[in-house]
Design an enzyme around this catalytic site. Structure first.
Site, PDB file in Angstrom:
ATOM      1  N   SER A  94       0.830  -1.200   0.000  1.00  0.00           N
ATOM      2  CA  SER A  94       0.000   0.000   0.000  1.00  0.00           C
ATOM      3  C   SER A  94       0.870   1.258   0.000  1.00  0.00           C
ATOM      4  O   SER A  94       1.750   1.388  -0.840  1.00  0.00           O
ATOM      5  CB  SER A  94      -0.922  -0.075   1.216  1.00  0.00           C
ATOM      6  OG  SER A  94      -1.909   0.897   1.158  1.00  0.00           O
ATOM      7  N   ASP A 216      -9.922  -4.145  -5.687  1.00  0.00           N
ATOM      8  CA  ASP A 216      -9.355  -3.429  -4.545  1.00  0.00           C
ATOM      9  C   ASP A 216      -9.960  -2.028  -4.501  1.00  0.00           C
ATOM     10  O   ASP A 216      -9.764  -1.228  -5.408  1.00  0.00           O
ATOM     11  CB  ASP A 216      -7.829  -3.359  -4.694  1.00  0.00           C
ATOM     12  CG  ASP A 216      -7.154  -2.672  -3.510  1.00  0.00           C
ATOM     13  OD1 ASP A 216      -7.870  -2.148  -2.629  1.00  0.00           O
ATOM     14  OD2 ASP A 216      -5.905  -2.656  -3.483  1.00  0.00           O
ATOM     15  N   HIS A 244      -7.665  -5.344  -0.480  1.00  0.00           N
ATOM     16  CA  HIS A 244      -6.478  -4.502  -0.475  1.00  0.00           C
ATOM     17  C   HIS A 244      -5.271  -5.211   0.147  1.00  0.00           C
ATOM     18  O   HIS A 244      -4.160  -4.703   0.075  1.00  0.00           O
ATOM     19  CB  HIS A 244      -6.790  -3.209   0.287  1.00  0.00           C
ATOM     20  CG  HIS A 244      -5.688  -2.207   0.241  1.00  0.00           C
ATOM     21  ND1 HIS A 244      -5.151  -1.733  -0.946  1.00  0.00           N
ATOM     22  CD2 HIS A 244      -5.007  -1.575   1.231  1.00  0.00           C
ATOM     23  CE1 HIS A 244      -4.200  -0.861  -0.664  1.00  0.00           C
ATOM     24  NE2 HIS A 244      -4.081  -0.755   0.640  1.00  0.00           N
TER      25      HIS A 244
END
Lengths: 266, 373
Positions: A94, A216, A244
């Site tokens: 991320s 996602d 995610h």
């Protein structure tokens, strides 16, 4: 204060080749628990918590330094320097994928390759760019964090119990994983979700793997494609995994994709 | 809620289909990837739809954007790592009538081999509760603002005290030197007495100002600093006692010294501490009995102890004895500002020593003791 303690750095595994794992927003190094076992026989695995997350030293949190992702990128370089790490295979989830790109821009020599799990250089839609969120949606997120809307009980548990002698209650109330100080979480969210680092993508010359999930909400498929187009030495893998956090939802598929990339790079 | 009529009045024969659908809370079951497989009527009604419409939607799609991001980045990972989360406040995005705050609990069910199979979520309506929490937050905010305002006021007050104390010193110094010069001239008996009053009163005022300045300095952060040197404690204590006798000429101060060695301390500060404790004993002790000034100094410790007779210190006063502006008797004009004991205890701290108090019907004594290491 030691950098190792500040970032709660843990080192596992055997091997000379270093793999460094960086967790994303809302989590801590625990999130790699289903991935790391597949690598610790062959690699020296270095994990850490960003300052403000997990078991990092909260007193080291500096609102000025961490107002931009550069503060986090500097920390990664500092950890590598403190441990004298070279030729690092960097795995970032991320926002930490982008922090990794920034660290590689400051100190390209310490990295060998970059593995970017569910990355996004910019979360907000722009002309000709799909980030996944409208500006007012991100504002709404920040506002809900501002009014301490989220994580009420998790934040309040330890505060209510304070330093009382009933410590076990505080521990029961708060979660043992991915602990967050609400004030820091709020600031980290602002730093993360208002970031736009699209301009640095073309500068990254290191071999990079982009692991894009199928569905996602945080980093839609267009983002992975955009990154791949703009990073000259990148490989894009679109996984079956949804959500995610493929490192948690599909550890086998994630591990296999990373191993295939590393084999190819050898 | 369109409820079926229960088929039996026995709770044991509860129809679990009915229990699931027509419940006071929302139930949602998702697959391991958090795609909705089943949602009860209550939750579907809150979301302004029927259960079928939500099948295969991602759980986080039900939530307003803050909760959606929170769910994907924090809550769902928590489910995978610790198997559950409890009491999280999020909002349902679309109820046909704006957002609706809920409390959300989640649980992951796994196989024997730790593979996730499905996830259960329970939703509680939290509209009123949320309002209550917001009120609490607002009250906390107001309290914090007021506190920080009060703190600022306190600092300003203390700065004012410091400046006032400082500025009073110069005119007072002029009065004191004038009194001294007067004392050296030939004076009538009556005038001599007046000059003595001038002298002792201005000296006492000077001490009060010193105490105020020390107090303000202590509160403003710099604290009491000491410059230690080797001091002959007996001589120092006798000097202090002589000075006080000027103000209390009719009283008797007895000495009991066992001083073997020189003492490493701040001369002026220890004089101040002793003076404050002696003045305290002379003020509050019995007028007919002597005040005893004891001192011990050897290789392992040194102490100064001041004892008087008379009424014991009332029990309720004990806790605040060393607090600034504490006065044993609010009506007595002899009490001064109530800073004497506070300053004495600050001086004791600066010397790494301690003042202990003993008070009963026979005797009241304050003992300042420093262990020599």
């Amino acid at each position: 204060m030691s950098i190792i303690k500040r970032n709660n750095v843990t080192i596992r595994g055997t091997g000379d080749q270093v793999m460094m794992f960086a967790h994303g927003f809302g989590c801590d190094q625990h999130m790699w628990r289903y991935i790391v076992p597949a690598f610790e026989d062959d690699y020296k695995v270095v994990m850490f918590d960003h300052v403000g997350a997990g078991n990092s030293d909260l007193s080291a949190y500096n609102y000025e330094k961490y107002d931009h992702l550069d503060g986090y990128a500097a920390d990664i370089v500092e950890i590598a320097t403190a441990l004298q790490l070279q030729d690092i295979i960097f795995v970032g989830h991320s926002v930490s994928a982008i922090i990794g790109l920034m660290a590689a821009e400051i100190a390209p020599k310490i990295f060998k390759s970059l593995i970017l799990v569910a990355p996004s250089p910019c979360y907000i839609n722009d002309e000709g760019y799909t980030g996944g969120f409208k500006k007012d949606e991100i504002d709404e997120l920040l506002e809900s964090l501002n009014s301490n809307h989220l994580g009420w009980s998790m934040a309040m548990g330890p505060v209510i119990m304070g330093n009382s002698d009933r410590k076990e209650l505080a521990e029961e109330l708060s979660n043992s994983f991915c602990k967050t100080d609400p004030e820091i979480a709020k600031h980290f969210a602002r730093t993360t979700f208002l970031t736009d680092k699209r301009h640095i993508l073309p500068h990254v010359k290191l071999p990079s793997l982009i692991l894009q999930c199928s569905n996602d909400v945080i980093a839609p498929i267009e983002v992975g494609e955009y990154m791949h187009q703009n990073m000259p030495n990148s490989t894009l893998v679109i996984m079956n995994a949804t959500g995610h956090c493929p490192n948690l939802s599909a550890p086998d598929e994630t591990t296999a994709a990373i191993k295939a990339f590393l084999l190819n790079e050898q | 809620m369109n409820s079926k009529t229960p088929s039996s009045i026995s709770p044991l024969a509860e129809d679990f289909e009915d229990f699931f659908d027509n419940s006071i809370c929302g139930f949602i079951i998702t697959d391991a990837a958090s795609n909705i497989q089943r949602i009860n009527k209550t939750a579907a009604e809150w979301l302004n739809g029927s259960p079928d419409e939500f099948r295969d939607k991602r759980f986080s799609d039900l939530l307003a954007v803050g909760g959606k991001i929170y769910f994907e980045t924090h809550l769902w990972p928590l489910l995978r790592m610790q198997g559950h989360f409890d009491e999280v406040t999020v909002e349902l995005a679309d109820t046909g009538n704006g957002k609706m705050p809920i409390y959300l609990n989640g649980l992951e069910r796994k196989t024997d081999t730790e593979q996730p199979v499905f996830m259960r979520f329970v939703l509680f309506r939290a509209t009123d509760r949320r309002l209550y929490e917001q009120n609490l937050q607002k009250a906390k905010q107001v309290a914090e603002n007021e506190l920080s305002g009060e703190k600022q006021n306190a600092v300003i007050r203390e700065q004012f005290i410091a400046v006032l104390g400082h500025d009073l010193r110069n005119p007072l110094g002029a009065i004191m030197s004038a009194a001294q010069m007067l004392a050296r001239t030939a004076l009538a008996k009556n005038e001599e007495r007046l000059v003595k009053v001038l002298h002792t009163s201005s000296k006492r005022m000077h001490e009060m100002i010193d105490n105020i300045m020390d107090f303000a300095r202590g509160r403003l952060g710099s604290g009491i600093t000491i410059n230690p040197e080797t001091v002959n404690l007996g001589d120092l204590l006798k000097e202090v006692a002589e000075e006080l006798k000027l103000a209390w000429p009719e009283r008797i101060i007895e000495f009991d010294f066992d001083i073997e060695v020189g003492v490493n301390c701040d001369r002026g500060r220890i004089a101040q501490l002793t003076s404050n404790l002696l003045a305290n004993a002379l003020t509050h002790g019995s007028k007919d009995a002597p005040v005893l000034l004891k001192a011990v100094a050897n290789d392992s410790y040194w102490e100064i102890s001041i004892s008087n007779q008379g009424k014991p210190i009332p029990e309720h006063s004990f806790a605040n004895l060393f607090h600034p502006f504490h006065r044993q008797n609010a009506h007595s004009s002899q009490n001064g500002l109530g800073l004497g004991l506070y300053i004495a205890s600050e001086i004791a701290k600066a010397h790494h020593g301690q003042i202990t108090v003993l008070s009963n019907e026979q005797i009241t004594s304050f003992t300042f003791k420093v262990i020599v290491d």
